[in-house]
Design an enzyme around this catalytic site. Structure first.
Site, PDB file in Angstrom:
ATOM      1  N   CYS A 113      32.814 110.758  33.265  1.00  6.31           N
ATOM      2  CA  CYS A 113      34.002 109.872  32.671  1.00  6.31           C
ATOM      3  C   CYS A 113      33.859 109.603  31.161  1.00  6.31           C
ATOM      4  O   CYS A 113      33.696 110.467  30.243  1.00  6.31           O
ATOM      5  CB  CYS A 113      34.351 109.046  33.562  1.00  6.31           C
ATOM      6  SG  CYS A 113      36.025 108.470  33.095  1.00  6.31           S
ATOM      7  N   HIS A 221      34.649 111.409  38.595  1.00  4.96           N
ATOM      8  CA  HIS A 221      33.745 110.599  39.140  1.00  4.96           C
ATOM      9  C   HIS A 221      33.071 111.176  40.578  1.00  4.96           C
ATOM     10  O   HIS A 221      33.371 110.528  41.600  1.00  4.96           O
ATOM     11  CB  HIS A 221      34.208 109.192  39.597  1.00  4.96           C
ATOM     12  CG  HIS A 221      34.606 108.313  38.180  1.00  4.96           C
ATOM     13  ND1 HIS A 221      33.911 107.445  37.620  1.00  4.96           N
ATOM     14  CD2 HIS A 221      35.740 108.469  37.367  1.00  4.96           C
ATOM     15  CE1 HIS A 221      34.569 106.967  36.497  1.00  4.96           C
ATOM     16  NE2 HIS A 221      35.394 107.628  36.320  1.00  4.96           N
ATOM     17  N   GLU A 223      30.228 110.004  41.583  1.00  7.13           N
ATOM     18  CA  GLU A 223      29.571 109.284  42.125  1.00  7.13           C
ATOM     19  C   GLU A 223      30.200 108.783  43.477  1.00  7.13           C
ATOM     20  O   GLU A 223      29.538 108.186  44.409  1.00  7.13           O
ATOM     21  CB  GLU A 223      29.189 108.272  41.204  1.00  7.13           C
ATOM     22  CG  GLU A 223      30.041 107.107  40.917  1.00  7.13           C
ATOM     23  CD  GLU A 223      30.833 107.707  39.644  1.00  7.13           C
ATOM     24  OE1 GLU A 223      31.459 106.673  38.956  1.00  7.13           O
ATOM     25  OE2 GLU A 223      31.085 108.817  39.493  1.00  7.13           O
TER      26      GLU A 223
END
Length: 256
Positions: A113, A221, A223
């Protein structure tokens, strides 16, 4: 055997609107530890506390995380406007030279990001202040309401270069991702290769051409749900492998 260390770039914030902290999302630490197999180390991204040179020695790789503040437009030759949002000049002062140093040394990093945008700016690129205002673009921002699961839900496809690194890593030419950003790449920096784009043309997956180390970075994202997601898992595993290779090389060099 000691695991290699991944420096997770932190963000500045306030607890109860008055107590200053450096923070990092737990999902970043989880992905680094449980999927990449490395030790997560939160970095206070401020040159008054740490130097790029110190970080390069202490850490084996770096995760350039997302964050609400944006890269200051002066870093790519433009004047700030209300559309550019909030800034973190201290983080800019650490991450931009850190990216360039890692590219030169071959030290692995992965941008997410804001981190994805930092990689582009560090290599001389520019950013759009507000993607959703461009003709034909969708709103890539986080939904204003709803649960965390709804915010990080898979919302659009990313088409990948079929002969590229990301397609080889994911075993697919198209993947489904979340989207939680307002800004995005305008002009790619020198050596920035765009290998993935959203359905509206927004750049989503890049790497640095001819860099000797791992530089894969994404606008979404990964993660979130990294252990279970079929796109996030191979990305973090590949990053972890690159970090281990770097740490092994560093250890061999010290032994000589």
């Amino acid at each position: 055997m000691t695991r290699p260390v991944v420096g997770i770039i932190g963000n500045r914030a306030l607890i109860n609107d008055r107590y200053p902290v450096h923070e990092g999302g737990q999902m970043n630490s989880c992905a680094v530890s449980h999927v990449a197999g490395c030790v997560p180390l939160l970095i206070p991204a401020d040159p008054s506390y740490v130097s790029v040179e110190e970080l390069l020695e202490i850490c084996d790789g770096f995760l350039l995380t997302g964050g609400r503040p944006n890269v200051h437009p002066e870093e790519y030759g433009e004047e700030p406007t209300d559309k550019h949002g909030a800034f973190d000049r201290a983080r800019d002062a650490i991450t931009l030279p850190l990216v360039r140093a890692c590219v030169e040394r071959g030290q692995p990093f992965m941008g997410i990001c804001r981190g994805f945008q930092e990689v582009n700016v560090a290599m001389g690129g520019t950013l759009h202040p507000e993607i959703r205002e461009l003709p034909g673009r969708m709103n890539h921002r986080m939904p204003p309401e709803g649960t965390l699961e709804e915010a990080f839900a898979l919302r659009h496809k990313v088409r990948l270069d079929p002969e590229g690194r990301f397609a080889a890593l994911f075993g697919a030419e198209e993947v489904l991702t979340n989207t939680l950003h307002g800004q995005g790449i305008c002009q790619p920096g020198a050596r920035i290769v765009i290998e993935g784009r959203a359905e509206d043309g927004t750049p989503e997956a890049i790497y640095v051409k001819d860099a000797p180390g791992f530089t894969l970075s994404v606008q979404w994202h990964p993660e979130w749900n990294a252990e279970a997601d079929p796109v996030s898992r191979p990305l973090f595993r590949a990053f972890g492998d690159a970090v281990r290779d770097w740490a092994a090389q560093k250890g061999s060099a010290k032994a000589l």
